[in-house]
Scaffold this motif. Structure first.
Motif, mmCIF file in Angstrom:
data_model
loop_
_atom_site.group_PDB
_atom_site.id
_atom_site.type_symbol
_atom_site.label_atom_id
_atom_site.label_comp_id
_atom_site.label_asym_id
_atom_site.label_seq_id
_atom_site.Cartn_x
_atom_site.Cartn_y
_atom_site.Cartn_z
ATOM 1 N N ILE A 435 3.736 -2.584 15.688
ATOM 2 C CA ILE A 435 3.422 -1.159 15.471
ATOM 3 C C ILE A 435 3.538 -0.764 13.996
ATOM 4 O O ILE A 435 3.201 0.339 13.620
ATOM 5 C CB ILE A 435 4.316 -0.222 16.315
ATOM 6 C CG1 ILE A 435 5.778 -0.295 15.856
ATOM 7 C CG2 ILE A 435 4.176 -0.517 17.792
ATOM 8 C CD1 ILE A 435 6.642 0.807 16.461
ATOM 9 N N LEU A 436 4.024 -1.714 13.156
ATOM 10 C CA LEU A 436 4.298 -1.356 11.753
ATOM 11 C C LEU A 436 3.309 -2.014 10.787
ATOM 12 O O LEU A 436 3.113 -3.237 10.819
ATOM 13 C CB LEU A 436 5.732 -1.797 11.395
ATOM 14 C CG LEU A 436 6.164 -1.598 9.939
ATOM 15 C CD1 LEU A 436 6.151 -0.117 9.553
ATOM 16 C CD2 LEU A 436 7.554 -2.188 9.713
ATOM 17 N N THR A 437 2.712 -1.188 9.942
ATOM 18 C CA THR A 437 1.892 -1.692 8.833
ATOM 19 C C THR A 437 2.564 -1.267 7.532
ATOM 20 O O THR A 437 2.939 -0.099 7.392
ATOM 21 C CB THR A 437 0.475 -1.084 8.880
ATOM 22 O OG1 THR A 437 -0.107 -1.401 10.148
ATOM 23 C CG2 THR A 437 -0.406 -1.640 7.763
ATOM 24 N N VAL A 438 2.747 -2.205 6.635
ATOM 25 C CA VAL A 438 3.347 -1.886 5.336
ATOM 26 C C VAL A 438 2.362 -2.288 4.235
ATOM 27 O O VAL A 438 1.878 -3.424 4.218
ATOM 28 C CB VAL A 438 4.687 -2.626 5.130
ATOM 29 C CG1 VAL A 438 5.264 -2.323 3.747
ATOM 30 C CG2 VAL A 438 5.681 -2.225 6.211
ATOM 31 N N ALA A 439 2.082 -1.335 3.359
ATOM 32 C CA ALA A 439 1.169 -1.601 2.242
ATOM 33 C C ALA A 439 1.898 -1.333 0.936
ATOM 34 O O ALA A 439 2.612 -0.337 0.803
ATOM 35 C CB ALA A 439 -0.058 -0.694 2.349
ATOM 36 N N ALA A 440 1.733 -2.230 -0.011
ATOM 37 C CA ALA A 440 2.341 -2.058 -1.341
ATOM 38 C C ALA A 440 1.583 -2.944 -2.311
ATOM 39 O O ALA A 440 0.918 -3.894 -1.901
ATOM 40 C CB ALA A 440 3.819 -2.436 -1.304
ATOM 41 N N PRO A 441 1.720 -2.667 -3.612
ATOM 42 C CA PRO A 441 0.999 -3.502 -4.578
ATOM 43 C C PRO A 441 1.689 -4.829 -4.861
ATOM 44 O O PRO A 441 1.209 -5.616 -5.649
ATOM 45 C CB PRO A 441 0.958 -2.625 -5.840
ATOM 46 C CG PRO A 441 2.006 -1.601 -5.661
ATOM 47 C CD PRO A 441 2.310 -1.475 -4.212
ATOM 48 N N TYR A 442 2.835 -5.066 -4.282
ATOM 49 C CA TYR A 442 3.540 -6.345 -4.405
ATOM 50 C C TYR A 442 4.287 -6.564 -3.104
ATOM 51 O O TYR A 442 4.324 -5.673 -2.244
ATOM 52 C CB TYR A 442 4.503 -6.338 -5.597
ATOM 53 C CG TYR A 442 5.497 -5.197 -5.573
ATOM 54 C CD1 TYR A 442 6.776 -5.368 -5.070
ATOM 55 C CD2 TYR A 442 5.143 -3.926 -6.029
ATOM 56 C CE1 TYR A 442 7.675 -4.314 -5.027
ATOM 57 C CE2 TYR A 442 6.034 -2.872 -5.987
ATOM 58 C CZ TYR A 442 7.299 -3.072 -5.487
ATOM 59 O OH TYR A 442 8.177 -2.020 -5.436
ATOM 60 N N ARG A 443 4.873 -7.731 -2.922
ATOM 61 C CA ARG A 443 5.523 -8.047 -1.643
ATOM 62 C C ARG A 443 6.853 -7.302 -1.559
ATOM 63 O O ARG A 443 7.728 -7.501 -2.397
ATOM 64 C CB ARG A 443 5.713 -9.563 -1.540
ATOM 65 C CG ARG A 443 6.360 -9.994 -0.289
ATOM 66 C CD ARG A 443 5.629 -11.060 0.496
ATOM 67 N NE ARG A 443 6.275 -11.104 1.817
ATOM 68 C CZ ARG A 443 5.709 -10.748 2.928
ATOM 69 N NH1 ARG A 443 4.455 -10.365 2.936
ATOM 70 N NH2 ARG A 443 6.378 -10.776 4.074
ATOM 71 N N VAL A 444 7.002 -6.434 -0.577
ATOM 72 C CA VAL A 444 8.249 -5.673 -0.439
ATOM 73 C C VAL A 444 9.012 -6.169 0.786
ATOM 74 O O VAL A 444 8.436 -6.795 1.678
ATOM 75 C CB VAL A 444 7.976 -4.142 -0.334
ATOM 76 C CG1 VAL A 444 7.265 -3.644 -1.563
ATOM 77 C CG2 VAL A 444 7.211 -3.789 0.926
ATOM 78 N N VAL A 458 -3.087 -3.293 -7.698
ATOM 79 C CA VAL A 458 -2.204 -2.354 -8.395
ATOM 80 C C VAL A 458 -2.964 -1.079 -8.787
ATOM 81 O O VAL A 458 -4.075 -1.152 -9.314
ATOM 82 C CB VAL A 458 -1.626 -3.012 -9.661
ATOM 83 C CG1 VAL A 458 -0.771 -2.029 -10.453
ATOM 84 C CG2 VAL A 458 -0.819 -4.227 -9.273
ATOM 85 N N GLY A 459 -2.363 0.068 -8.487
ATOM 86 C CA GLY A 459 -2.998 1.351 -8.815
ATOM 87 C C GLY A 459 -4.113 1.717 -7.846
ATOM 88 O O GLY A 459 -4.819 2.708 -8.049
ATOM 89 N N GLY A 460 -4.236 0.948 -6.755
ATOM 90 C CA GLY A 460 -5.378 1.150 -5.863
ATOM 91 C C GLY A 460 -5.082 2.006 -4.646
ATOM 92 O O GLY A 460 -5.756 1.884 -3.615
ATOM 93 N N GLU A 461 -4.069 2.882 -4.734
ATOM 94 C CA GLU A 461 -3.683 3.675 -3.554
ATOM 95 C C GLU A 461 -4.827 4.578 -3.083
ATOM 96 O O GLU A 461 -5.124 4.666 -1.886
ATOM 97 C CB GLU A 461 -2.447 4.532 -3.853
ATOM 98 C CG GLU A 461 -1.165 3.754 -4.052
ATOM 99 C CD GLU A 461 -1.008 3.169 -5.438
ATOM 100 O OE1 GLU A 461 -1.785 3.570 -6.339
ATOM 101 O OE2 GLU A 461 -0.139 2.305 -5.642
#
Ligand code: SF4
Ligand code: FES
Length: 813
Positions: A435-444, A458-461
């Motif tokens: 149920i969880l999607t995580v989006a970030a510009p690097y691996r969190v 990066v910067g692509g939000e």
């Protein structure tokens, strides 16, 4: 469901544990291994009771007692662990008979076989569950005369937690905590029987939540290393307050002794943090006792900062301000200032006739949601989309998201509070990571628990959210939009569909989504398109409150950054923009610079007047967390010398002006807020209140400078506050300093080695950092923790300015 506990009849919900039935009846039963919000496992056998229940015959009728005609009670042949026993209709629980008392005596004696009797030198003495239970339920005698087990006494599990292995009673609370709450399996039982000890395979406790095990250890085996041997429990003043280190506003207890903060513990707020806090909130307090704290005001005379009284300092300011006003004067306070301080700043701005007032850091977009989600809604969501690194940004969000993955709704509070044994919770429960999607510009870190992990450019939000919105609307993507997804189109479509299909979907917007208005607008369009609720994460604890209050520039063109450029006089509270040499040069040209801070920062060194400030633990007031919950902040009895919060600054300045300004004290500020919000902040309950106070449209204006959309450096959130890290020695050691994270390729290009100490100009500011080489950062990018003067987002590092500590490099290599 009818249950009888020691002759008291109760009506309980099915599924209740027998131990909670006992406490609901107002009785007591000793226990060690059970713990609120964790699975009951029946390990310590301390909670034994005599339990019986009626039975039905084959026809479904109760079997009756021949003498009384009532349903006959069939007692279990052995005493039962009440924590793992579920109540049933007509159950009878006895905790007072001789058989139970004998068993309790026996278990205390058994538990103490190997437990050292070192209470006089144990930090837990006076607050130890084993000490209390031995006194209440033990015999005071032992028949075991052999030598007790000896083991390691001062084992450093990490820089933050010390383990005394002899004291461990093997309740398994600490081991279960890591597996069940943050899902970081960093601790386990090793070896068997009396030789069992807890330990880690790799060493250290790599988790942002490790300090909680010191709170829940029922004995003095696990101790907070920052407060070891600092005082006895009965000597501490306990102040319940709100954690000021991130936007969730977790409940904390600040323990102070002889005017000093010794430790911070988690407090209960079932709707916010349950009973957990992250390590930044717990261990990030040592800076308060730094010897270099400012003790009295300073005035620049003959080019030197010289000691003065508050009256002299504020008189000096009042005289220099004469003739200045309007946009020539700027006032900026840090975003962890209380609402009361915000009111004081507004009153000062009004007196000076300036609309140049702001709080910082402040993202480009509003932190107040149009379709707000509460933390409880997040914890019960059936689909979650997270943009950002919430584990570092606001640790409690990470834990509440993991609650949702378990699919267990928060327990109802009972007469005695949170259920002690919630039988729905199990060890090693499956988590529905899908149920969880995580989006970030690097691996969190949270990506370890996410069904779908997206690493977008990066910067692509903004581009990411626009592409996702198109998918939500069933539209086709072109190649550019597809590349913005950071994953393949099918995976993204499935994640979007999950949100659309969910009954209670929540989108968490971390700092990266709010740092640029175009990204936030795109994110909010996406939230609408999938029919979700939204949880924006402000950069600091009162970002929401100060925006709601309207501590914002009165004109679209004004801003904190703008006032650093153009004002003639500045009043700054807890902000240090002079780390940027270009800004410092401008500050030097000001007609008046007033700095209100705890330390002689680079900006304070340039000031005409420096006013000593209180720390976040020394203020009374109110903050509003990311869900719109108004939370009380209470000052701990700490020796703050002549320091004042911003209401104090305004009180003294008012006296110098010969006026009684609004916001001159917490009480005065609250009178203003009562008129504005129709709520008396003095009456807030401990758990706070969600007040859906609508910010007037004018107050929603956000006038930040649009930050860059690309660059070679990403300013990232950090659990440990970067500005104080070098004054928090334990936390600094544990997190390894402010890290400049680079990937292997870039490290080789720039000649950086893991552990090297560097100094570089990052987004204008000079920053000191320790290099961490990691594959989790994409090539061409570095990351650095945010400062209050530098909100998260993309910026440019001047690689020409990079200075590497060669001596350290040689030592390291
Ligand atoms: S260290 Fe403390 S919490 Fe952990 S098993 Fe031992 S007694 Fe229990
Ligand atoms: S067996 Fe430990 S609390 Fe029940």
């Amino acid at each position: 469901m009818k249950v009888v506990v020691n002759d008291v009849e109760l009506d309980l919900a099915p599924g209740t544990s027998a131990i909670d039935a006992v406490f609901a009846a107002g009785d007591d039963v000793p226990y060690f291994c059970s713990q609120e919000y964790m699975s009951p496992i029946g390990a310590c056998r301390m909670c034994l009771a005599r339990v019986g229940s009626p039975r039905k015959d084959r026809d479904g009728n109760w079997i009756l007692d021949e003498e009384t005609g009532e349903p006959k009670i069939f007692w279990f042949p052995n005493l039962m662990a009440t924590c793992t026993t579920q109540v049933s209709e007509g159950m009878v629980i006895d905790t007072e008979s001789d058989a139970v008392k004998k068993a309790q005596n026996g278990m205390v004696e058994f538990t103490l076989i190997n437990h050292p009797l070192d209470c006089p030198v144990c930090d837990k003495g006076g607050a130890c569950e084993l000490q209390d239970r031995s006194y209440e339920y033990g015999d005071g005698l032992s028949r075991f005369e052999f030598d007790k087990r000896h083991s390691e006494k001062h084992h450093e599990l990490s820089e933050l937690i010390t383990l005394d292995r002899e004291r461990c009673i093997h309740c398994k609370r600490c081991v279960r905590f890591f597996e069940e709450v943050p899902g970081d399996e960093v601790l386990d039982f090793i070896d068997r029987s009396a030789h069992t000890f807890i330990g880690t395979a790799e060493g250290g406790l790599p988790s942002n939540f490790s300090g909680n095990i010191a709170d829940i250890c029922p004995v003095g085996a696990l101790l907070d290393a920052t407060s070891r041997f600092r005082g006895r429990n009965w000597e501490y003043d306990h102040t319940r307050s709100t954690g000021m280190d991130d936007a969730t506003g977790a409940a904390v207890i600040v323990d102070a002794r002889t005017g000093r903060i010794e430790r911070i513990k988690a407090a209960l707020n079932p709707d916010v943090n349950k009973t957990w806090i992250d390590d930044g909130t717990r261990f990030g307090h040592e800076y308060v006792d730094s010897p270099d704290r400012l003790e009295y005001p300073l005035i620049r005379r003959s080019g030197e900062l010289q000691p003065a009284t508050w009256q002299e300092a504020t008189q000096f300011i009042a005289e220099r301000l004469a003739g200045l006003g309007g946009k020539d004067v700027g006032i900026a306070i840090r975003a962890d200032s209380t609402l009361e301080e915000g009111v004081a700043a507004q009153a000062l701005a009004e007196k000076l006739g300036t609309g140049q007032i702001d709080h910082a850091p402040r993202p480009d977009a509003s932190v107040i949601a149009d379709r707000p989600a509460t933390l409880t809604q997040l914890a019960t969501a059936d689909a979650i989309f997270v943009l950002g690194d919430v584990t570092e940004e606001a640790g409690i969000l990470d834990l509440r998201i993991k609650d949702a993955l378990k699919g267990v709704t928060p327990p109802e509070l009972m007469a005695h509070g949170v259920p002690i044994a919630d039988l729905r919770l199990k060890e090693r429960m499956p988590r529905n990571n899908g149920i969880l999607t995580v989006a970030a510009p690097y691996r969190v870190d949270l990506m370890r628990h996410a069904g779908t992990a997206v690493t977008y450019p990066v910067g692509g939000e903004a581009a990411l959210f626009r592409a996702l919105t198109k998918l939500a609307q069933g539209e086709q993507l072109d190649d550019e939009q597809r590349s913005a997804l950071g994953t393949d189109e099918e995976t993204a479509k499935a994640a979007v569909q999950r949100l659309k299909d969910a009954d209670n979907a929540v989108v968490v917007l971390g700092g990266f989504a709010l740092s640029r208005r175009d990204a936030a607008d795109a994110a909010r369009a996406f939230v609408k398109a999938v029919g979700a609720k939204e949880m924006p994460v402000g950069p600091m604890v009162n970002s929401y409150g100060l925006e709601l209050l309207g501590v914002l520039p009165s004109h679209e063109r004004y801003s904190y950054a703008g006032m650093l450029e153009g004002a003639k006089a500045l009043v700054l509270s807890h902000l240090d923009p002079a780390r940027d040499p270009d800004v410092a040069a401008k500050l030097k040209d000001l007609e008046l610079l007033v700095v209100h801070d705890m330390f002689l920062t680079e900006t304070a060194r340039l000031a005409d007047v420096v006013l000593p400030a209180r720390s976040v633990y020394e203020r009374d007031g109110t903050v509003v967390n990311l869900e719109g919950r108004f939370l009380p902040v209470r000052a701990a009895p700490v020796e703050a010398g002549n320091a004042e919060d911003f209401t104090g600054v305004v009180r003294y300045l008012g006296e110098a002006f010969g006026e009684r300004l609004e916001g001159r004290s917490v009480r005065s500020a609250r009178r203003v807020m009562k008129k504005r919000f129709e709520v008396d902040m003095a009456d807030l309950p401990d758990y706070g209140s969600i007040l859906r106070v609508r910010a007037r449209q004018a107050l929603r204006r956000t006038a930040g400078e649009a930050p860059a959309a690309d660059g070679n450096l990403l300013i990232v959130p950090s659990m440990a506050r970067a500005e104080y890290l070098d004054r928090n020695p334990h936390l600094n050691l544990a997190v390894g300093g402010n890290k400049l994270r680079v990937n292997q390729e870039d490290a080789a290009i720039h000649g950086l080695m893991d552990g090297a100490e560097v100094r570089l100009r990052a987004g204008g500011l000079w920053r000191d950092a320790v290099v961490q080489v990691t594959p989790n950062v994409p090539a061409g990018l570095m990351t650095l923790p945010a400062l209050p003067e530098q909100a998260v987002g993309v910026t440019q590092a001047d690689l020409q300015s990079l200075v590497v500590n060669q001596v350290r490099l040689e030592v390291a290599s």
